[in-house]
Write a protein that holds these residues in place. Structure first.
Motif, PDB file in Angstrom:
ATOM      1  N   PHE A   1      75.832  68.425  92.166  1.00 14.79           N
ATOM      2  CA  PHE A   1      76.420  67.164  91.719  1.00 14.79           C
ATOM      3  C   PHE A   1      75.533  65.983  92.089  1.00 14.79           C
ATOM      4  CE2 PHE A   1      79.213  63.539  92.658  1.00 14.79           C
ATOM      5  CZ  PHE A   1      79.754  63.343  91.393  1.00 14.79           C
ATOM      6  N   LEU A   2      74.988  66.006  93.297  1.00 17.11           N
ATOM      7  CA  LEU A   2      74.100  64.924  93.715  1.00 17.11           C
ATOM      8  C   LEU A   2      72.812  64.908  92.895  1.00 17.11           C
ATOM      9  CD1 LEU A   2      74.512  65.157  97.604  1.00 17.11           C
ATOM     10  CD2 LEU A   2      75.464  63.425  96.082  1.00 17.11           C
ATOM     11  N   ALA A   3      72.290  66.103  92.548  1.00 16.19           N
ATOM     12  CA  ALA A   3      71.071  66.158  91.729  1.00 16.19           C
ATOM     13  C   ALA A   3      71.319  65.578  90.343  1.00 16.19           C
ATOM     14  CB  ALA A   3      70.589  67.607  91.627  1.00 16.19           C
ATOM     15  N   LYS A   4      72.466  65.886  89.765  1.00 14.01           N
ATOM     16  CA  LYS A   4      72.796  65.329  88.453  1.00 14.01           C
ATOM     17  C   LYS A   4      72.907  63.811  88.512  1.00 14.01           C
ATOM     18  CE  LYS A   4      75.248  69.400  86.701  1.00 14.01           C
ATOM     19  NZ  LYS A   4      76.558  69.936  86.247  1.00 14.01           N
ATOM     20  N   LEU A   5      73.549  63.310  89.571  1.00 14.03           N
ATOM     21  CA  LEU A   5      73.661  61.859  89.702  1.00 14.03           C
ATOM     22  C   LEU A   5      72.288  61.207  89.844  1.00 14.03           C
ATOM     23  CD1 LEU A   5      76.726  61.363  92.099  1.00 14.03           C
ATOM     24  CD2 LEU A   5      76.606  60.876  89.658  1.00 14.03           C
ATOM     25  N   LYS A   6      71.411  61.842  90.624  1.00 12.09           N
ATOM     26  CA  LYS A   6      70.075  61.280  90.826  1.00 12.09           C
ATOM     27  C   LYS A   6      69.266  61.296  89.527  1.00 12.09           C
ATOM     28  CE  LYS A   6      66.256  61.508  94.087  1.00 12.09           C
ATOM     29  NZ  LYS A   6      65.679  62.210  95.259  1.00 12.09           N
ATOM     30  N   LEU A   7      69.374  62.402  88.753  1.00 19.16           N
ATOM     31  CA  LEU A   7      68.664  62.489  87.472  1.00 19.16           C
ATOM     32  C   LEU A   7      69.180  61.446  86.483  1.00 19.16           C
ATOM     33  CD1 LEU A   7      66.653  63.950  85.620  1.00 19.16           C
ATOM     34  CD2 LEU A   7      68.494  65.559  85.029  1.00 19.16           C
ATOM     35  N   LYS A   8      70.467  61.268  86.445  1.00 13.03           N
ATOM     36  CA  LYS A   8      71.058  60.277  85.549  1.00 13.03           C
ATOM     37  C   LYS A   8      70.583  58.878  85.906  1.00 13.03           C
ATOM     38  CE  LYS A   8      75.541  58.783  83.806  1.00 13.03           C
ATOM     39  NZ  LYS A   8      77.015  58.960  83.908  1.00 13.03           N
ATOM     40  N   GLU A   9      70.520  58.603  87.207  1.00 20.25           N
ATOM     41  CA  GLU A   9      70.061  57.288  87.643  1.00 20.25           C
ATOM     42  C   GLU A   9      68.587  57.082  87.298  1.00 20.25           C
ATOM     43  OE1 GLU A   9      69.969  54.653  91.791  1.00 20.25           O
ATOM     44  OE2 GLU A   9      70.760  56.707  91.761  1.00 20.25           O
ATOM     45  N   THR A  10      67.772  58.144  87.429  1.00 23.90           N
ATOM     46  CA  THR A  10      66.341  58.042  87.103  1.00 23.90           C
ATOM     47  C   THR A  10      66.133  57.782  85.610  1.00 23.90           C
ATOM     48  OG1 THR A  10      65.844  59.563  88.919  1.00 23.90           O
ATOM     49  CG2 THR A  10      64.136  59.241  87.261  1.00 23.90           C
ATOM     50  N   LEU A  11      66.860  58.513  84.768  1.00 20.24           N
ATOM     51  CA  LEU A  11      66.741  58.316  83.319  1.00 20.24           C
ATOM     52  C   LEU A  11      67.161  56.910  82.914  1.00 20.24           C
ATOM     53  CD1 LEU A  11      68.111  61.758  82.028  1.00 20.24           C
ATOM     54  CD2 LEU A  11      65.726  60.995  82.119  1.00 20.24           C
ATOM     55  N   GLN A  12      68.197  56.418  83.525  1.00 19.81           N
ATOM     56  CA  GLN A  12      68.660  55.075  83.190  1.00 19.81           C
ATOM     57  C   GLN A  12      67.622  54.033  83.591  1.00 19.81           C
ATOM     58  OE1 GLN A  12      72.451  54.220  84.861  1.00 19.81           O
ATOM     59  NE2 GLN A  12      72.678  52.244  83.789  1.00 19.81           N
ATOM     60  N   ASN A  13      66.990  54.231  84.742  1.00 18.43           N
ATOM     61  CA  ASN A  13      65.946  53.293  85.175  1.00 18.43           C
ATOM     62  C   ASN A  13      64.740  53.337  84.228  1.00 18.43           C
ATOM     63  OD1 ASN A  13      67.477  52.521  87.361  1.00 18.43           O
ATOM     64  ND2 ASN A  13      66.548  54.020  88.761  1.00 18.43           N
ATOM     65  N   ASP A  14      64.389  54.548  83.744  1.00 19.35           N
ATOM     66  CA  ASP A  14      63.266  54.667  82.802  1.00 19.35           C
ATOM     67  C   ASP A  14      63.567  53.942  81.499  1.00 19.35           C
ATOM     68  OD1 ASP A  14      61.937  56.118  84.686  1.00 19.35           O
ATOM     69  OD2 ASP A  14      62.425  58.089  83.810  1.00 19.35           O
ATOM     70  N   MET A  15      64.777  54.088  81.002  1.00 17.73           N
ATOM     71  CA  MET A  15      65.144  53.409  79.759  1.00 17.73           C
ATOM     72  C   MET A  15      65.093  51.901  79.928  1.00 17.73           C
ATOM     73  SD  MET A  15      68.304  55.782  78.394  1.00 17.73           S
ATOM     74  CE  MET A  15      68.579  54.677  77.025  1.00 17.73           C
ATOM     75  N   GLU A  16      65.570  51.412  81.047  1.00 16.65           N
ATOM     76  CA  GLU A  16      65.518  49.968  81.281  1.00 16.65           C
ATOM     77  C   GLU A  16      64.078  49.479  81.363  1.00 16.65           C
ATOM     78  OE1 GLU A  16      67.766  49.300  84.790  1.00 16.65           O
ATOM     79  OE2 GLU A  16      69.727  49.646  83.835  1.00 16.65           O
ATOM     80  N   ARG A  17      63.217  50.276  82.000  1.00 15.30           N
ATOM     81  CA  ARG A  17      61.812  49.873  82.122  1.00 15.30           C
ATOM     82  C   ARG A  17      61.126  49.852  80.744  1.00 15.30           C
ATOM     83  NH1 ARG A  17      60.681  53.237  85.455  1.00 15.30           N
ATOM     84  NH2 ARG A  17      59.644  54.838  84.219  1.00 15.30           N
ATOM     85  N   LYS A  18      61.402  50.870  79.917  1.00 16.75           N
ATOM     86  CA  LYS A  18      60.820  50.899  78.568  1.00 16.75           C
ATOM     87  C   LYS A  18      61.292  49.713  77.742  1.00 16.75           C
ATOM     88  CE  LYS A  18      60.237  55.920  78.248  1.00 16.75           C
ATOM     89  NZ  LYS A  18      60.646  57.158  77.535  1.00 16.75           N
ATOM     90  N   GLN A  19      62.546  49.353  77.882  1.00 13.28           N
ATOM     91  CA  GLN A  19      63.084  48.226  77.130  1.00 13.28           C
ATOM     92  C   GLN A  19      62.399  46.927  77.546  1.00 13.28           C
ATOM     93  OE1 GLN A  19      65.191  48.596  74.666  1.00 13.28           O
ATOM     94  NE2 GLN A  19      65.364  46.414  74.206  1.00 13.28           N
ATOM     95  N   LYS A  20      62.174  46.771  78.825  1.00 16.64           N
ATOM     96  CA  LYS A  20      61.502  45.563  79.302  1.00 16.64           C
ATOM     97  C   LYS A  20      60.046  45.513  78.819  1.00 16.64           C
ATOM     98  CE  LYS A  20      64.299  44.907  83.450  1.00 16.64           C
ATOM     99  NZ  LYS A  20      64.307  44.863  84.933  1.00 16.64           N
ATOM    100  N   VAL A  21      59.387  46.696  78.791  1.00 19.41           N
ATOM    101  CA  VAL A  21      57.989  46.733  78.310  1.00 19.41           C
ATOM    102  C   VAL A  21      57.919  46.332  76.843  1.00 19.41           C
ATOM    103  CG1 VAL A  21      56.040  48.273  77.814  1.00 19.41           C
ATOM    104  CG2 VAL A  21      57.216  48.397  80.023  1.00 19.41           C
ATOM    105  N   LYS A  22      58.864  46.825  76.034  1.00 13.20           N
ATOM    106  CA  LYS A  22      58.903  46.452  74.616  1.00 13.20           C
ATOM    107  C   LYS A  22      59.090  44.954  74.459  1.00 13.20           C
ATOM    108  CE  LYS A  22      60.646  50.815  72.747  1.00 13.20           C
ATOM    109  NZ  LYS A  22      61.766  51.471  72.032  1.00 13.20           N
ATOM    110  N   GLU A  23      59.979  44.392  75.254  1.00 11.77           N
ATOM    111  CA  GLU A  23      60.205  42.953  75.152  1.00 11.77           C
ATOM    112  C   GLU A  23      58.945  42.177  75.520  1.00 11.77           C
ATOM    113  OE1 GLU A  23      63.509  42.138  77.628  1.00 11.77           O
ATOM    114  OE2 GLU A  23      64.997  43.088  76.301  1.00 11.77           O
ATOM    115  N   ILE A  24      58.254  42.649  76.548  1.00 18.01           N
ATOM    116  CA  ILE A  24      57.023  41.952  76.970  1.00 18.01           C
ATOM    117  C   ILE A  24      55.955  42.026  75.863  1.00 18.01           C
ATOM    118  CG2 ILE A  24      55.109  42.034  78.604  1.00 18.01           C
ATOM    119  CD1 ILE A  24      57.174  42.943  80.720  1.00 18.01           C
ATOM    120  N   PHE A  25      55.764  43.232  75.283  1.00 15.64           N
ATOM    121  CA  PHE A  25      54.774  43.375  74.202  1.00 15.64           C
ATOM    122  C   PHE A  25      55.154  42.532  72.987  1.00 15.64           C
ATOM    123  CE2 PHE A  25      53.284  47.296  76.342  1.00 15.64           C
ATOM    124  CZ  PHE A  25      51.920  47.057  76.287  1.00 15.64           C
ATOM    125  N   GLY A  26      56.420  42.455  72.668  1.00 14.15           N
ATOM    126  CA  GLY A  26      56.857  41.650  71.517  1.00 14.15           C
ATOM    127  C   GLY A  26      56.560  40.182  71.720  1.00 14.15           C
TER     128      GLY A  26
END
Length: 380
Positions: free
Chosen positions: A339-364
């Motif tokens: 259960f803890l591993a799933k929570l950690k993976l979910k948190e990591t994926l969410q952080n990656d998506m937020e980082r990609k979104q910010k990079v797109k905004e910066i490039f735009g």
């Protein structure tokens, strides 16, 4: 305006002295003093108990300085007020119990020298009877003092060899203090009891006081006989007193006093015929019936088991329970870890998506700035 607590403290300090003057003038303290104090006691009972207890300590401290003399009239009035203000039937009371012990102490330690000492002692015995009339308690000091009063009415030829009624302290000169030399012809019984005038410092030495003192003592003794007749030791308590009472020459006293003396003697004789219960050992618990262990036959289920003793069986049972609990604990740990591993993976994926979104905004935003920069260069 003074608070009731302050008024109560002042009243307890000064009213006994004022009550003495009221009694000397012929007034009734039960109507003039007691209702006022009774109302204040019910308004603030804790403060009233504290104030009365403090005054009682002062009275007792003053008594210690002159422990061989009976107290003054103010102390007697104060003890009388205590019985009106606080309950006397409690097994233990912060005010009534010390007052009761104080009165018993005075009867034990004070020496009887004069007529006033006899009057004050009888007054204290009367107060003790009021304190114990509801609880039916036995007061040895009161019975002993009454015994001493009756002993003073018995004529003795040799005063020095007279037996002392312990623990009443009667001086040698007062051994024949209440002996009547001439027969009395008084017929009115109501006037032959103790009154307030007998508590004065100077009492006229006449036969009327002796008669009143003896009559009051016999009346009190009769009351105590009625109150304590249910005690198993009642006969042994009053037997010495009755023996002294029989030595009094009753022919010199009025008819009503002779009848009271006969009543006390007959009451004591009735106590002698009362059957006493013997002391017995406490009953033991009945012994339980012997129980037999049931005979249990093992049922064969097709599996072979090694023969083991009881200790070995208990060990194997506990070991099996331990293994089962261990497996369950490991299973729970694995579930928690997953259960803890799933929570950690979910948190990591969410952080990656937020980082990609910010990079797109910066490039735009950078592309827009580059386009505007090119437009400016073209215009130049």
């Amino acid at each position: 305006m003074l608070k009731p607590t302050v008024v109560m403290g002042l009243d307890v300090d000064y009213l006994p002295h004022d009550a003495v003057h009221v009694m000397q003038r012929g007034g009734d303290i039960d109507q003039l003093v007691v209702p006022h104090l009774y109302d204040l006691t019910h308004i603030a009972p804790k403060n009233a108990g504290y104030c009365v207890a403090e005054v009682l300590k002062e009275k007792q401290q003053d008594f210690r300085e002159h422990s061989s003399s009976f107290p003054g009239l103010d102390t007697l009035v104060f003890l009388k007020l205590v019985s009106h203000l606080f309950p006397t039937s409690d097994f233990r009371h912060p005010v009534t119990t010390p007052a009761f012990v104080f009165m018993c102490q005075m009867l034990h330690q004070c020496k009887v020298k004069t007529y006033r000492d006899v009057a004050v002692g009888l007054f204290l015995v009367t107060l003790i009877m009021e304190y114990t009339v509801l609880s039916k308690r036995f007061s040895p000091a009161a019975i002993s003092f009454l015994h001493g009063v009756l002993d003073m009415a018995v004529p003795k030829t040799n005063i020095k060899s007279a037996s002392v009624v312990y623990p009443v302290r009667i001086t040698a000169k007062a051994r024949n203090l209440l002996v009547v030399s001439e027969p009395s012809v008084v017929s009115d019984m109501r006037t032959q009891l103790m009154n307030v005038d007998d508590l004065r410092e100077k009492i006229p030495e006449d036969g009327s006081f002796k008669l009143r003192a003896l009559h009051t003592a016999v009346k009190l003794l009769l009351e105590f006989c009625c109150h304590l007749e249910n005690l198993s030791a009642s006969y042994h308590i009053f037997k010495p007193v009755v023996n002294t009472l029989k030595q009094i020459d009753v022919e010199k006293y009025p008819r009503f006093l002779q009848e009271d003396i006969c009543s006390v003697i007959s009451k004591t004789e009735e106590m002698a015929h009362k059957k006493l219960q013997f002391m017995v050992m406490e009953k033991k618990k009945p012994k339980a019936l012997r129980l037999y262990e049931p005979r249990i036959e093992e049922v064969f289920d097709g599996r072979k088991r090694r023969p083991m003793g009881k200790a070995r069986q208990e060990h194997e049972k506990l070991l099996h329970k331990y293994k089962r609990e261990m497996k369950g604990a490991i299973r729970e740990i694995r579930r928690d870890k997953s259960f803890l591993a799933k929570l950690k993976l979910k948190e990591t994926l969410q952080n990656d998506m937020e980082r990609k979104q910010k990079v797109k905004e910066i490039f735009g935003s950078a592309a827009m700035q580059q386009g505007e920069l090119r437009k400016l260069k073209r215009k130049k």
